[in-house]
Design an enzyme around this catalytic site. Structure first.
Site, PDB file in Angstrom:
ATOM      1  N   CYS C 105       0.892  -1.162   0.000  1.00 24.13           N
ATOM      2  CA  CYS C 105       0.000   0.000   0.000  1.00 24.13           C
ATOM      3  C   CYS C 105       0.923   1.203   0.000  1.00 24.13           C
ATOM      4  CB  CYS C 105      -0.919   0.012   1.217  1.00 24.13           C
ATOM      5  SG  CYS C 105      -1.845   1.555   1.364  1.00 24.13           S
ATOM      6  N   CYS C 108      -0.529   4.343   2.431  1.00 23.64           N
ATOM      7  CA  CYS C 108      -0.465   4.224   3.894  1.00 23.64           C
ATOM      8  C   CYS C 108       0.110   2.855   4.190  1.00 23.64           C
ATOM      9  CB  CYS C 108      -1.796   4.528   4.564  1.00 23.64           C
ATOM     10  SG  CYS C 108      -3.274   3.830   3.810  1.00 23.64           S
ATOM     11  N   SER C 109      -0.649   1.966   4.775  1.00 28.16           N
ATOM     12  CA  SER C 109      -0.136   0.624   5.009  1.00 28.16           C
ATOM     13  C   SER C 109      -1.290  -0.354   5.096  1.00 28.16           C
ATOM     14  CB  SER C 109       0.687   0.570   6.296  1.00 28.16           C
ATOM     15  OG  SER C 109       1.707   1.527   6.286  1.00 28.16           O
ATOM     16  N   CYS C 110      -2.256  -0.215   4.186  1.00 29.73           N
ATOM     17  CA  CYS C 110      -3.428  -1.087   4.196  1.00 29.73           C
ATOM     18  C   CYS C 110      -2.983  -2.548   4.127  1.00 29.73           C
ATOM     19  CB  CYS C 110      -4.329  -0.742   3.018  1.00 29.73           C
ATOM     20  SG  CYS C 110      -5.018   0.918   3.139  1.00 29.73           S
TER      21      CYS C 110
END
Lengths: 104, 117, 202
Positions: C105, C108-110
């Site tokens: 991602c 962000c850091s999905c």
């Protein structure tokens, strides 16, 4: 917004550092911050999109120098004040009183 | 009283909160269409990354209808439902001669981010 | 005593800020600390990559399940009970001799929490998010995965609300293994796509 968070394709960020047997939370406060996402969401203080945008609004240097859960903490400190749920003065006073209690 | 109590945690965790919206919205594109990502530069929230803007790819899958994050971030509620597609971009389209051999990116993009190429 | 000092070190500035927020919200009736206790316990003990490994092992042993998993990831994963927050809408992508998939991602850091748990630090780090899309072969090499140019690399940038799980290839020499034994070969990284499933011991 064209912020530092939009990283796809950037170069020279250094090696990818991995940690063997990484714990879910490295510090107790990380778990509290994680849980506060749910409690604040349940209270209707933000949705996931507002949450992400509050992270994007961090200054770029601060964004890069702070951890994932510090980003989340930044959201709460920003959005709860913007929405009038807490005031900055209240937060500052509480931090001061906790520090005083810790030192005594 | 706090809204979220410990007894609610298992249900909340297991149930989640999907951004899928059960509304009938016609798709603007279909699988196989060549599409170009718009060159937008809002100061507000968007999920269209810079490295995709202005690039042309192909619709690989229609995921159905979801709330549009650019609008939901401002409204605070699920807003502006529209189709989300998995779009395939070839490495050479994104990175020119610097692209890795035989590599591509699939990214999920909303109707509002796209136009027919 | 030097040894005890680390354990009794004063809380960091960050820990203090967190404590202040939790205290204020609790005083205002907007937060029940016991709910946070329950959430932390849930994600520390119940939700992690062993869940995803069970999905993969089932797909390796049950062709009908695998077909359902690739057709409708959310429903097939729900059959095993691993649905929920940040896994509401799941897509499963299959590695083959011709195609290798990896997930990032960039914004962000999905990450698919119900099947993989909370993301490791490296997945959330700037170098991984930045480089995966422009130099996936370089990233894979850093993880020790070298694939020939004949294998197409597909990078899935999961920036909308779909979450991705990679179905790694079943290792050779595992025909006799049970589903549980197979699940033990399925690492977290193999389901992100930065590793292959492990070879059986011996």
């Amino acid at each position: 917004m064209n912020g530092i968070h939009d990283m796809g394709g950037m170069q020279c960020m250094g090696p990818i550092i991995r940690e063997e047997n990484e714990p879910r939370f490295h510090e107790e406060w990380e778990g509290r911050v994680f849980g506060m996402f749910f409690t604040n969401f349940a209270e209707g203080h933000f949705n996931v999109d507002m949450f992400r945008h509050a992270i994007e609004r961090m200054g770029p240097a601060e964004y890069l120098e702070t951890s994932y859960y510090e980003h989340w903490l930044h959201v709460y400190e920003t959005v709860l004040v913007e929405r009038g749920i807490l005031t900055q003065a209240e937060i500052d006073e509480k931090i001061a009183s906790l520090r005083q209690a810790g030192e005594s | 009283m706090p809204t979220l109590t410990p007894d609610m945690v298992p249900g909340l965790v297991a149930g989640g909160a999907s951004c899928r919206m059960d509304v009938d919205v016609a798709p603007k594109f279909k699988v196989g269409d060549a599409v170009t990502a718009r060159d937008i530069n809002p100061l507000s929230h968007t999920r269209l990354p810079r490295y995709i803007r202005g690039r042309t790819g192909r619709i690989a899958r229609d995921h159905g209808v979801f709330a549009f994050p650019d609008t939901s971030a401002a409204s605070g509620t699920h807003s502006d439902p529209q189709h989300v597609y998995s779009v395939r971009f070839e490495g050479s389209e994104l990175w020119g001669d610097h692209a890795n051999a035989n590599a591509c990116v699939y990214i999920d993009l909303f109707d509002n981010y796209l136009e027919l190429a | 005593m030097a040894h005890d000092h680390a354990h009794n070190a004063p809380p960091s500035e960050t820990a203090m800020r967190v404590k202040a927020l939790e205290t204020l919200l609790t005083e205002k009736g907007l937060l029940d600390p016991a709910a946070i206790d329950a959430l932390v316990e849930t994600y520390e003990t119940k939700i992690g990559p062993r869940n995803g490994a069970k999905v993969v092992a089932r797909a390796w042993t049950d062709p009908d399940y695998k077909a359902r998993l690739l057709e409708d990831g959310s429903a097939a994963i729900a059959e095993l009970g691993f649905s929920g927050v940040q896994g509401e809408d799941m897509i499963v992508v299959e590695n083959t001799d011709e195609v290798h998939n990896m997930v990032v991602c960039t914004l962000c850091s999905c990450y698919p929490w119900p099947t993989l748990g909370l993301p490791p630090i490296w997945f959330k780090s700037a170098p991984y998010r930045a480089r995966s899309v422009i130099d996936p072969r370089g990233v894979l090499a850093e993880f020790g995965v070298e694939l020939s140019d004949d294998v197409e690399i597909r990078v899935w940038d999961s920036n909308a609300e779909l979450r991705y799980l990679v179905l790694p290839q079943r290792p050779a020499g595992t025909d006799e293994l049970s589903e549980d034994e197979l699940a033990a070969l399925v690492t977290r990284d193999s389901m992100i796509g930065t590793a292959l499933a492990e070879a059986p011991a011996g």
